[in-house]
Design a protein around this motif. Sequence first.
Motif, PDB file in Angstrom:
ATOM      1  N   LEU A  76      77.298  -1.038  69.514  1.00  0.00           N
ATOM      2  CA  LEU A  76      78.295  -1.539  68.586  1.00  0.00           C
ATOM      3  C   LEU A  76      77.734  -2.773  67.591  1.00  0.00           C
ATOM      4  O   LEU A  76      78.133  -2.756  66.632  1.00  0.00           O
ATOM      5  CB  LEU A  76      79.440  -2.052  69.313  1.00  0.00           C
ATOM      6  N   ALA A  77      76.960  -3.936  68.354  1.00  0.00           N
ATOM      7  CA  ALA A  77      76.591  -4.706  67.270  1.00  0.00           C
ATOM      8  C   ALA A  77      75.519  -4.133  66.149  1.00  0.00           C
ATOM      9  O   ALA A  77      75.665  -4.417  64.981  1.00  0.00           O
ATOM     10  CB  ALA A  77      75.709  -5.818  68.157  1.00  0.00           C
ATOM     11  N   TYR A  78      74.805  -3.106  66.596  1.00  0.00           N
ATOM     12  CA  TYR A  78      73.782  -2.514  65.551  1.00  0.00           C
ATOM     13  C   TYR A  78      74.673  -1.764  64.713  1.00  0.00           C
ATOM     14  O   TYR A  78      74.209  -1.921  63.403  1.00  0.00           O
ATOM     15  CB  TYR A  78      72.991  -1.555  66.178  1.00  0.00           C
ATOM     16  N   ALA A  79      75.521  -0.971  65.250  1.00  0.00           N
ATOM     17  CA  ALA A  79      76.565  -0.348  63.877  1.00  0.00           C
ATOM     18  C   ALA A  79      77.271  -1.430  63.117  1.00  0.00           C
ATOM     19  O   ALA A  79      77.252  -1.095  61.802  1.00  0.00           O
ATOM     20  CB  ALA A  79      77.627   0.544  64.599  1.00  0.00           C
ATOM     21  N   ALA A  80      77.809  -2.614  63.473  1.00  0.00           N
ATOM     22  CA  ALA A  80      78.371  -3.565  62.798  1.00  0.00           C
ATOM     23  C   ALA A  80      77.612  -4.028  61.626  1.00  0.00           C
ATOM     24  O   ALA A  80      77.782  -4.402  60.662  1.00  0.00           O
ATOM     25  CB  ALA A  80      79.006  -4.600  63.669  1.00  0.00           C
ATOM     26  N   GLN A  81      76.235  -4.377  62.296  1.00  0.00           N
ATOM     27  CA  GLN A  81      75.069  -5.073  61.410  1.00  0.00           C
ATOM     28  C   GLN A  81      75.021  -4.076  60.074  1.00  0.00           C
ATOM     29  O   GLN A  81      74.903  -4.318  58.958  1.00  0.00           O
ATOM     30  CB  GLN A  81      74.014  -5.433  62.088  1.00  0.00           C
ATOM     31  N   ALA A 120      76.728  -2.158  48.673  1.00  0.00           N
ATOM     32  CA  ALA A 120      77.663  -1.460  47.825  1.00  0.00           C
ATOM     33  C   ALA A 120      78.279  -2.464  46.948  1.00  0.00           C
ATOM     34  O   ALA A 120      78.416  -2.014  45.330  1.00  0.00           O
ATOM     35  CB  ALA A 120      78.645  -0.731  48.532  1.00  0.00           C
ATOM     36  N   ALA A 121      78.624  -3.796  47.085  1.00  0.00           N
ATOM     37  CA  ALA A 121      79.427  -4.687  46.336  1.00  0.00           C
ATOM     38  C   ALA A 121      78.504  -5.374  45.163  1.00  0.00           C
ATOM     39  O   ALA A 121      78.960  -5.428  44.235  1.00  0.00           O
ATOM     40  CB  ALA A 121      79.933  -5.878  47.190  1.00  0.00           C
ATOM     41  N   ALA A 122      77.279  -5.267  45.552  1.00  0.00           N
ATOM     42  CA  ALA A 122      76.122  -5.518  44.513  1.00  0.00           C
ATOM     43  C   ALA A 122      75.625  -4.381  43.741  1.00  0.00           C
ATOM     44  O   ALA A 122      74.914  -4.622  42.798  1.00  0.00           O
ATOM     45  CB  ALA A 122      74.934  -6.267  45.429  1.00  0.00           C
ATOM     46  N   GLY A 123      76.224  -3.329  43.954  1.00  0.00           N
ATOM     47  CA  GLY A 123      76.054  -2.241  43.027  1.00  0.00           C
ATOM     48  C   GLY A 123      74.652  -1.471  43.522  1.00  0.00           C
ATOM     49  O   GLY A 123      74.036  -0.446  42.619  1.00  0.00           O
ATOM     50  N   LEU A 124      74.141  -1.686  44.434  1.00  0.00           N
ATOM     51  CA  LEU A 124      73.014  -0.907  45.120  1.00  0.00           C
ATOM     52  C   LEU A 124      73.143   0.110  45.882  1.00  0.00           C
ATOM     53  O   LEU A 124      74.549   0.235  46.557  1.00  0.00           O
ATOM     54  CB  LEU A 124      72.016  -2.070  45.798  1.00  0.00           C
ATOM     55  N   SER A 125      72.478   1.176  46.267  1.00  0.00           N
ATOM     56  CA  SER A 125      72.522   2.185  47.053  1.00  0.00           C
ATOM     57  C   SER A 125      72.683   1.676  48.450  1.00  0.00           C
ATOM     58  O   SER A 125      72.117   0.963  48.914  1.00  0.00           O
ATOM     59  CB  SER A 125      71.479   3.279  46.956  1.00  0.00           C
ATOM     60  N   ALA A 126      73.637   2.350  49.215  1.00  0.00           N
ATOM     61  CA  ALA A 126      73.933   1.728  50.820  1.00  0.00           C
ATOM     62  C   ALA A 126      73.716   3.302  51.677  1.00  0.00           C
ATOM     63  O   ALA A 126      73.860   4.110  51.193  1.00  0.00           O
ATOM     64  CB  ALA A 126      75.180   1.085  50.658  1.00  0.00           C
ATOM     65  N   VAL A 127      73.473   2.852  52.969  1.00  0.00           N
ATOM     66  CA  VAL A 127      73.443   3.799  53.807  1.00  0.00           C
ATOM     67  C   VAL A 127      74.829   4.207  54.130  1.00  0.00           C
ATOM     68  O   VAL A 127      75.719   3.602  54.288  1.00  0.00           O
ATOM     69  CB  VAL A 127      72.787   3.359  55.205  1.00  0.00           C
ATOM     70  N   PRO A 128      74.717   5.723  53.929  1.00  0.00           N
ATOM     71  CA  PRO A 128      76.199   6.356  54.067  1.00  0.00           C
ATOM     72  C   PRO A 128      76.720   6.366  55.406  1.00  0.00           C
ATOM     73  O   PRO A 128      76.092   5.888  56.482  1.00  0.00           O
ATOM     74  CB  PRO A 128      75.970   7.980  53.938  1.00  0.00           C
ATOM     75  N   VAL A 146      75.472   8.292  63.043  1.00  0.00           N
ATOM     76  CA  VAL A 146      74.443   8.899  63.655  1.00  0.00           C
ATOM     77  C   VAL A 146      73.262   8.058  64.315  1.00  0.00           C
ATOM     78  O   VAL A 146      73.022   8.289  65.656  1.00  0.00           O
ATOM     79  CB  VAL A 146      73.826  10.013  62.724  1.00  0.00           C
ATOM     80  N   ARG A 147      72.877   6.812  63.662  1.00  0.00           N
ATOM     81  CA  ARG A 147      71.943   6.129  64.281  1.00  0.00           C
ATOM     82  C   ARG A 147      72.528   5.263  65.327  1.00  0.00           C
ATOM     83  O   ARG A 147      71.977   5.130  66.157  1.00  0.00           O
ATOM     84  CB  ARG A 147      71.862   5.182  63.054  1.00  0.00           C
ATOM     85  N   SER A 148      73.909   5.018  65.443  1.00  0.00           N
ATOM     86  CA  SER A 148      74.513   4.167  66.376  1.00  0.00           C
ATOM     87  C   SER A 148      74.426   5.066  67.784  1.00  0.00           C
ATOM     88  O   SER A 148      74.367   4.681  68.963  1.00  0.00           O
ATOM     89  CB  SER A 148      75.775   3.433  65.980  1.00  0.00           C
ATOM     90  N   VAL A 149      75.059   6.247  67.498  1.00  0.00           N
ATOM     91  CA  VAL A 149      75.118   7.019  68.585  1.00  0.00           C
ATOM     92  C   VAL A 149      73.581   7.420  69.340  1.00  0.00           C
ATOM     93  O   VAL A 149      73.529   7.594  70.362  1.00  0.00           O
ATOM     94  CB  VAL A 149      75.644   8.673  68.271  1.00  0.00           C
ATOM     95  N   PHE A 150      72.498   7.287  68.233  1.00  0.00           N
ATOM     96  CA  PHE A 150      71.188   7.697  68.700  1.00  0.00           C
ATOM     97  C   PHE A 150      70.819   6.481  69.598  1.00  0.00           C
ATOM     98  O   PHE A 150      70.341   6.870  70.692  1.00  0.00           O
ATOM     99  CB  PHE A 150      70.378   8.235  67.571  1.00  0.00           C
ATOM    100  N   LEU A 151      71.263   5.354  68.973  1.00  0.00           N
ATOM    101  CA  LEU A 151      70.665   4.152  69.768  1.00  0.00           C
ATOM    102  C   LEU A 151      71.480   4.161  71.186  1.00  0.00           C
ATOM    103  O   LEU A 151      70.752   3.882  72.207  1.00  0.00           O
ATOM    104  CB  LEU A 151      71.239   2.927  69.000  1.00  0.00           C
ATOM    105  N   LEU A 152      72.596   4.593  71.179  1.00  0.00           N
ATOM    106  CA  LEU A 152      73.422   4.530  72.502  1.00  0.00           C
ATOM    107  C   LEU A 152      73.076   5.389  73.426  1.00  0.00           C
ATOM    108  O   LEU A 152      72.724   4.998  74.616  1.00  0.00           O
ATOM    109  CB  LEU A 152      74.905   4.820  72.087  1.00  0.00           C
ATOM    110  N   VAL A 153      72.409   6.662  72.924  1.00  0.00           N
ATOM    111  CA  VAL A 153      71.825   7.487  73.950  1.00  0.00           C
ATOM    112  C   VAL A 153      70.294   7.051  74.279  1.00  0.00           C
ATOM    113  O   VAL A 153      70.156   7.095  75.658  1.00  0.00           O
ATOM    114  CB  VAL A 153      71.562   8.959  73.361  1.00  0.00           C
ATOM    115  N   VAL A 154      69.675   6.491  73.456  1.00  0.00           N
ATOM    116  CA  VAL A 154      68.336   5.904  73.713  1.00  0.00           C
ATOM    117  C   VAL A 154      68.227   4.877  74.689  1.00  0.00           C
ATOM    118  O   VAL A 154      67.516   4.819  75.554  1.00  0.00           O
ATOM    119  CB  VAL A 154      67.532   5.520  72.601  1.00  0.00           C
ATOM    120  N   LEU A 155      69.513   4.137  74.788  1.00  0.00           N
ATOM    121  CA  LEU A 155      69.451   3.050  75.797  1.00  0.00           C
ATOM    122  C   LEU A 155      70.145   3.361  76.978  1.00  0.00           C
ATOM    123  O   LEU A 155      70.001   3.048  78.022  1.00  0.00           O
ATOM    124  CB  LEU A 155      70.250   1.743  74.885  1.00  0.00           C
TER     125      LEU A 155
END
Length: 434
Positions: A225-230, A239-247, A253-262
């Motif tokens: 959860l902390a990883y996802a929040a970060q 996004a607020a700065a007008g830059l591309s952001a991770v969807p 997907v990354r957070s679920v993957f980390l949950l499984v890996v741990l």
Amino acid sequence: MTTPTSTPPPAGADDTAPPTETVRLAAVAADLQDERLIQPHGIGGTVRAFGKRVRSGDIGSLPVVIGLIVIWVVFSLLNPNFLSSTNLVNLTLQCAAVGTISVGIVLVLLLGEIDLSVGSVSGLSAAILAVSFVNLGWPLPVSLLASLLAGMVIGLLYGFLYTRFGVPSFVITLAGLLGFLGLQLWVLGSTGSINIPFDSWIVQFAQQWFLPDWLSYVLVVLTALAYAAQLFVTANRRAAAGLSAVPATSIVVRSVFLLVVLGVPAWYLNQTRGVGAMFLLFLVLVVVMNFFLTRTKWGRSVYAVGGNVEAARRSGINVTGVYLSVFMLCSTFAALGGILAAGRLAAANQGSGGGDTNLNAIAAAVIGGASLFGGRGSAFSALLGILVIQSISSGLTLLNLDSSIRYMITGAVLLLAVIVDSLSRRTRVSHGRA
């Protein structure tokens, strides 16, 4: 690290730009290409950007992860007990002490320097702990603090000699290896060995303390959860700065993957004794140092100095302060590793910090992905590297092979890691990612 001059400037760059600026512009152009892949294509773009980075030599920890998987598969085929929960619990406990020392080695390697005395410093800290706690009757917290302060002072001395007189770190720490080994023997005295009471909490912490099953699962969920929040906070800021952001889908997907890996390893370790408190401390130290290296001004300064010390100095970075802080942290981690090793052994003796402790700590950092050329690596290099080394040791022990085989295999793996680092560095230079 000397900046190459052969990299052509990106399209639109000033042909008269100095070499260092040319390489920097090429790297920026490469990163912008990755941004254009990620922004419109989401997860697919992220995967393609990662593949592009790998092809250009920016392979990160990929080789060591693949190598670790191969090692585990081979040893599990040769001896099914290798991947048993009992053996993996023992393996994690064996990783903690030397892995902690290796975290400090990663820091000095990021500067393009080396510390050859971490084994002697860890042995000295173990001797100070045992003598002050057992022989002198000091309270355990005071003994622990004295051991850590000794490591900190040693690192401060190294940093002072390096920044004030320009003595190479190789020479300084080689002298420290010999000098502090002698000091360790002097502190231990004529007995040469001191047993630490088994009922002391430092021994219990290193040998007998394991997380309850429910607590290990709670920590896994909180970490994910902390990883996802970060990731969400970072994406919103970009996004607020007008830059591309991770969807958002990629973050999930990354957070679920980390949950499984741990979560899967925690569940498997809980089939027997569970997650050791000492190993958890090692993991926390890795995560904390990774945060400081990647999210603070100090961490960015470490990478900058390791990449090009003169450029860092001209940009206003306190280079002397960076060197002092890194050498102090390296020796402090060595002292902490010595304390953990003494607790694991329930004793301090003339062999504490000796044997292959020094070489394994350095090898773990290099095998895990920390570059000998400086400027590249992460705190997770220590974790991955020590897992590889201890996996080799554990697997060969289960096969009843002589320790000489372990030394030769570890040496071969170390050499292979340095070759991969050198080749990937050349590839990055040719692709403008140096």
